[in-house]
Design an enzyme around this catalytic site. Structure first.
Site, PDB file in Angstrom:
ATOM      1  N   CYS A  13       0.884  -1.163   0.000  1.00  0.00           N
ATOM      2  CA  CYS A  13       0.000   0.000   0.000  1.00  0.00           C
ATOM      3  C   CYS A  13       0.924   1.216   0.000  1.00  0.00           C
ATOM      4  O   CYS A  13       2.134   1.078   0.202  1.00  0.00           O
ATOM      5  CB  CYS A  13      -0.879  -0.007   1.248  1.00  0.00           C
ATOM      6  SG  CYS A  13       0.061   0.139   2.762  1.00  0.00           S
ATOM      7  N   HIS A  72       3.085   2.147  11.154  1.00  0.00           N
ATOM      8  CA  HIS A  72       2.090   2.100  12.226  1.00  0.00           C
ATOM      9  C   HIS A  72       2.161   3.313  13.141  1.00  0.00           C
ATOM     10  O   HIS A  72       1.220   3.606  13.860  1.00  0.00           O
ATOM     11  CB  HIS A  72       2.355   0.898  13.160  1.00  0.00           C
ATOM     12  CG  HIS A  72       2.196  -0.415  12.500  1.00  0.00           C
ATOM     13  ND1 HIS A  72       1.174  -0.692  11.646  1.00  0.00           N
ATOM     14  CD2 HIS A  72       2.932  -1.557  12.618  1.00  0.00           C
ATOM     15  CE1 HIS A  72       1.286  -1.945  11.242  1.00  0.00           C
ATOM     16  NE2 HIS A  72       2.348  -2.492  11.808  1.00  0.00           N
ATOM     17  N   CYS A  94       2.403   6.317   8.521  1.00  0.00           N
ATOM     18  CA  CYS A  94       1.522   6.519   7.373  1.00  0.00           C
ATOM     19  C   CYS A  94       0.676   7.784   7.589  1.00  0.00           C
ATOM     20  O   CYS A  94       0.133   7.982   8.683  1.00  0.00           O
ATOM     21  CB  CYS A  94       0.613   5.310   7.204  1.00  0.00           C
ATOM     22  SG  CYS A  94      -0.582   5.558   5.887  1.00  0.00           S
ATOM     23  N   HIS A 122      -2.432  -3.991  19.120  1.00  0.00           N
ATOM     24  CA  HIS A 122      -1.838  -3.681  17.804  1.00  0.00           C
ATOM     25  C   HIS A 122      -1.061  -2.373  17.950  1.00  0.00           C
ATOM     26  O   HIS A 122      -1.569  -1.414  18.570  1.00  0.00           O
ATOM     27  CB  HIS A 122      -2.942  -3.536  16.752  1.00  0.00           C
ATOM     28  CG  HIS A 122      -2.406  -3.442  15.353  1.00  0.00           C
ATOM     29  ND1 HIS A 122      -1.809  -2.301  14.880  1.00  0.00           N
ATOM     30  CD2 HIS A 122      -2.384  -4.344  14.335  1.00  0.00           C
ATOM     31  CE1 HIS A 122      -1.436  -2.501  13.618  1.00  0.00           C
ATOM     32  NE2 HIS A 122      -1.777  -3.757  13.268  1.00  0.00           N
ATOM     33  N   GLU A 124      -0.492   0.079  16.096  1.00  0.00           N
ATOM     34  CA  GLU A 124      -1.174   1.298  15.616  1.00  0.00           C
ATOM     35  C   GLU A 124      -2.211   1.764  16.647  1.00  0.00           C
ATOM     36  O   GLU A 124      -2.330   2.953  16.948  1.00  0.00           O
ATOM     37  CB  GLU A 124      -1.865   1.032  14.273  1.00  0.00           C
ATOM     38  CG  GLU A 124      -2.563   2.282  13.751  1.00  0.00           C
ATOM     39  CD  GLU A 124      -3.564   2.004  12.646  1.00  0.00           C
ATOM     40  OE1 GLU A 124      -3.268   1.196  11.750  1.00  0.00           O
ATOM     41  OE2 GLU A 124      -4.665   2.604  12.691  1.00  0.00           O
ATOM     42  N   CYS A 193      -8.794   2.668   6.403  1.00  0.00           N
ATOM     43  CA  CYS A 193      -7.993   2.979   5.214  1.00  0.00           C
ATOM     44  C   CYS A 193      -8.613   2.361   3.958  1.00  0.00           C
ATOM     45  O   CYS A 193      -8.989   1.191   3.937  1.00  0.00           O
ATOM     46  CB  CYS A 193      -6.584   2.441   5.415  1.00  0.00           C
ATOM     47  SG  CYS A 193      -5.597   2.568   3.941  1.00  0.00           S
ATOM     48  N   SER A 221       1.992 -11.405   8.655  1.00  0.00           N
ATOM     49  CA  SER A 221       1.266 -10.168   8.335  1.00  0.00           C
ATOM     50  C   SER A 221      -0.233 -10.367   8.528  1.00  0.00           C
ATOM     51  O   SER A 221      -0.855 -11.228   7.881  1.00  0.00           O
ATOM     52  CB  SER A 221       1.560  -9.770   6.880  1.00  0.00           C
ATOM     53  OG  SER A 221       0.516  -8.980   6.388  1.00  0.00           O
ATOM     54  N   ASN A 223      -2.556  -8.425   7.666  1.00  0.00           N
ATOM     55  CA  ASN A 223      -3.233  -8.025   6.446  1.00  0.00           C
ATOM     56  C   ASN A 223      -3.301  -9.183   5.448  1.00  0.00           C
ATOM     57  O   ASN A 223      -4.349  -9.477   4.867  1.00  0.00           O
ATOM     58  CB  ASN A 223      -2.444  -6.832   5.885  1.00  0.00           C
ATOM     59  CG  ASN A 223      -2.965  -6.365   4.576  1.00  0.00           C
ATOM     60  OD1 ASN A 223      -2.570  -6.874   3.543  1.00  0.00           O
ATOM     61  ND2 ASN A 223      -3.851  -5.395   4.647  1.00  0.00           N
ATOM     62  N   SER A 261       2.193  -5.779   2.752  1.00  0.00           N
ATOM     63  CA  SER A 261       3.627  -5.759   3.036  1.00  0.00           C
ATOM     64  C   SER A 261       4.421  -6.650   2.074  1.00  0.00           C
ATOM     65  O   SER A 261       5.611  -6.879   2.272  1.00  0.00           O
ATOM     66  CB  SER A 261       3.854  -6.217   4.485  1.00  0.00           C
ATOM     67  OG  SER A 261       3.188  -7.453   4.686  1.00  0.00           O
TER      68      SER A 261
HETATM   69 FE1  F3S Z   1      -1.363   3.414   5.553  1.00  0.00          FE
HETATM   70 FE2  F3S Z   1      -3.467   2.131   4.811  1.00  0.00          FE
HETATM   71 FE3  F3S Z   1      -1.127   1.154   4.341  1.00  0.00          FE
HETATM   72  S1  F3S Z   1      -3.193   3.181   6.676  1.00  0.00           S
HETATM   73  S2  F3S Z   1       0.107   1.893   5.948  1.00  0.00           S
HETATM   74  S3  F3S Z   1      -1.995   2.993   3.524  1.00  0.00           S
HETATM   75  S4  F3S Z   1      -2.890   0.020   4.887  1.00  0.00           S
END
Ligand code: F3S
Length: 673
Positions: A13, A72, A94, A122, A124, A193, A221, A223, A261
């Site tokens: 991302c 994060h 981010c 987590h 974040e 996000c 990960s 995600n 990632s």
């Molecule tokens: Fe940011 Fe979304 Fe990636 S919050 S780190 S763009 S998953």
């Protein structure tokens, strides 16, 4: 396997890409990351090979080293510790996460209580919570409901509800419903996000069209694991080495996606291996996606956006300050509310809906932060310019609002484009003030368009003339005697008024303006006045229309005959003296004649011997000539009634002489006595 397709959203991302790019740009210098930069062993190993090691705490950072904060973010305490140690900080938090920190901190300062939806523990979530004075973390809708029900005092407090960027949208939607039901003062900010959502949606969509969904990414990960768990057809692999080529033979169509990632080279290796497999089995290769190669798809997903680009995207969230748009690229795209519309009355939800496609204009690309600022207003303006330019070619009529007046004319805003209309083309009469059309809606034609000079000229008059021509045709085809029109006085002469009845001018003679005496039309009218008229006669060949304004039902003669009869005694006003008698007004618009012989009970030389203009006298109505609309009045008849023997001899018959619609008058009795 006959074919495979790669998700456009597969891989980094923008937040992760930004962090990796930042780290790679620091390779060669003394730098470390606070915690592994991302959940991917290959990338972490690659960074280590470049001398960028991960440390677990602030204390572990070797002296003389700079530090990279991962996407994060870190909690407030850690951030302060880094500053206290005087370290050089490279902050790869981010921007989406940072925005939440800012919201939480600002709202908390204003006294709001923060409710944070996400996974406890987590990094974040821990970091975000630290920016609030008082944050309560909950990880499901049930937990939120329980929290609000067991703490009813929260219901009326000012609550700010935000979420972890990678939280589940389904669960979040449930939380929103609960808070709306149970709280009266909760502000709900959708901070999920777009990238995560879009990736998941696309994976599910591809999975519905394919027999197998290959998810590429590190098992550590969250995600990546989330993607693998979302579909029963999913198989998770960490690299191309885990790909079971023999097993692929059992599937027709295969989809490939990857966690946020997963680096592009890992995905590319998987794709290469699958392509080789297809080639080896001599099966015709169905190109991935819509005929694009993986390299092309990858290129597309990281394509650079430029200011001024027109882009299409899908609305993924509407917050109180901005609209989130998924462009299918690795950017966080947003439209600030003031770039959506100029109208403060209109709510964002009225203009856009979550899930709908929207076309916008790229205002600014921040490649460092991975954000793209978009504007719908600017795109509308670009389109408006195109529409206005086309209107010149096609002669189409446009609509706009008159916004400004200046020396030479007015400026009309047509879909946001300023169109100058010279005063001669405003359609206003000469010398009429331009203010007459300020802030009104007008129709106009474009007569000149110069994009380079940003000069656009238009004509309101041209549209008015055309409308007038069409109306004139309509009037001439439907006109008939007696037909009524609402007209506008165009000009005045000494003998009448020219009135526009909606495309054609007709003439109202001065005698047709009123039942009362009118010396000249300008005494009662001025150009621009509205005037109800009806057709008296017309000549289509000579294009002449004769109009009337005074209504027959208002005819004073009729009112007179309805109220008076011969023998009545009335008070009248002497209005004009003539050698043969005096005219007197019986009622407005009705005069009678008092013959000289009826002005007194004795012989007089001239009317002035008995009465003067302006006198009010009492008279008897001695005759009403219905045919000629003449009234005979007499003072003498009244005197004779009182003293018949003293009345001197006079003519046997009194002849009423009057102008049309006028009557005779009598002199003041007192004066004759
Ligand atoms: Fe940011 Fe979304 Fe990636 S919050 S780190 S763009 S998953």
């Amino acid at each position: 396997m006959k074919s495979f397709v790669v998700a456009k959203s597969a891989g980094f991302c923008f937040g992760v890409k930004r962090a990796v790019d930042m780290a790679l740009s620091l390779a060669g210098s003394r730098v470390c990351t606070l915690g592994p930069l991302l959940h991917n062993k290959q990338v972490v190993a690659k960074l280590e090979a470049l001398g960028i090691k991960a440390v677990n705490s602030v204390e572990d950072i070797p002296g003389g080293h700079a530090v990279i904060i991962r996407s994060h973010g870190v909690d407030l305490e850690t951030h302060r510790a880094l500053i206290e140690r005087g370290l050089e900080i490279h902050d790869a938090t981010c921007p989406c996460v940072k925005r939440i920190h800012e919201i939480v901190s600002a709202e908390s300062e204003r006294g709001g209580l923060v409710l944070l939806f996400g996974d406890r523990g987590h990094p974040e979530v821990t970091a975000t919570a630290s920016y609030a004075e008082n944050a309560t973390v909950f990880s499901s809708a049930d937990e939120l409901e329980e929290l609000l029900k067991t703490n009813p005092e929260l219901a009326d407090k000012r609550l700010i509800m935000v979420s972890q960027t990678t939280a589940s949208r389904n669960e979040w939607d449930k939380c929103v419903k609960i808070s709306k039901k149970l709280c009266t003062n909760a502000e709900i900010l959708d901070t999920i996000c777009n990238a995560t959502n879009f990736r998941l949606k696309e994976a599910l969509e591809l999975s519905s069209r394919c027999d197998l969904l290959v998810v590429v990414g590190d098992r550590g990960s969250a995600n990546t694991r989330g993607l693998a768990m979302a579909s029963p057809k999913a198989a998770l692999i960490e690299s191309a080495g885990e790909l079971d080529c023999a097993g692929l033979a059992g599937y027709e169509r295969v989809a490939v996606t990857a966690g946020a990632s997963t680096p592009p080279e890992t995905i590319e290796e998987v794709v290469l291996k699958m392509t080789e497999e297809i080639n080896a089995t001599n099966t015709p290769v169905e190109e991935a996606g819509s005929g694009e190669s993986f390299a092309e798809l990858l290129e597309q997903s990281i394509k650079t956006l430029n200011t001024g680009d027109k882009v299409k995207g899908v609305v993924t969230a509407i917050t109180p300050t901005e609209i989130h748009v998924e462009l299918g690229t690795k950017h966080a795209a947003y439209i600030p509310l003031d770039e959506l519309t100029d109208d403060p009355e209109i709510k964002a939800e009225e203009l856009v809906k979550i899930g709908e496609e929207i076309e916008t204009f790229v205002v600014r690309v921040n490649d460092v932060e991975g954000t793209v600022k978009l504007s719908k207003k600017k795109l509308d303006t670009v389109k408006s310019w195109e529409d206005v330019e086309n209107a010149l070619d096609t002669n189409v009529i446009l609509e706009g609002i008159v916004k400004e007046e200046n020396k030479g004319g007015v400026v009309v805003s047509v879909k946001g484009v300023r169109v100058f209309v010279p005063s001669s083309q405003t359609g206003l009469p000469k010398d009429a003030p331009m203010s007459a059309i300020m802030n009104t809606k007008v129709k106009l034609r474009i007569t000149e368009f110069n994009r380079a000079r940003r000069r656009v000229v238009g004509s309101i008059r041209s549209v008015q003339q055309e409308t007038r021509r069409a109306n004139a045709e309509n009037i001439w085809s439907t006109i008939e005697v007696g037909r009524k029109y609402g007209g506008i006085v165009k000009s005045l002469t000494s003998y009448g008024a020219f009135v526009d009845i909606g495309g054609v001018d007709g003439m109202v003679h001065v005698s047709e303006l009123s039942w009362n005496r009118v010396r000249q039309p300008s005494d009662i009218l001025k150009p621009g006045d509205k005037l109800d008229v009806y057709v008296l006669s017309f000549d289509p060949e000579k294009k002449k229309i004769s109009l009337g304004h005074r209504r027959p039902e208002d005819n004073p003669w009729n009112r007179f005959t309805a109220s008076f009869k011969v023998g009545d005694t009335v008070s009248v006003k002497v209005v004009k003296l003539m050698p043969f008698g005096a005219f007197a007004e019986v009622m407005p618009g009705v005069d009678g004649l008092i013959h000289i012989s009826q002005l007194s009970d004795h012989r007089i030389g001239k009317p002035a011997d008995a009465v003067s203009e302006g006198d009010t006298v009492t008279v008897k109505i001695t005759d009403i000539d219905m045919e000629r609309q003449k009234i005979s009045l007499s003072i003498r008849a009244l005197i004779e009634e009182i003293e018949p023997e003293s009345i001197p001899e006079g003519p046997d018959e009194i002849v009423a002489i009057a102008e049309e619609g006028k009557t005779l008058i009598a002199t003041d009795i007192e004066e004759t006595e």
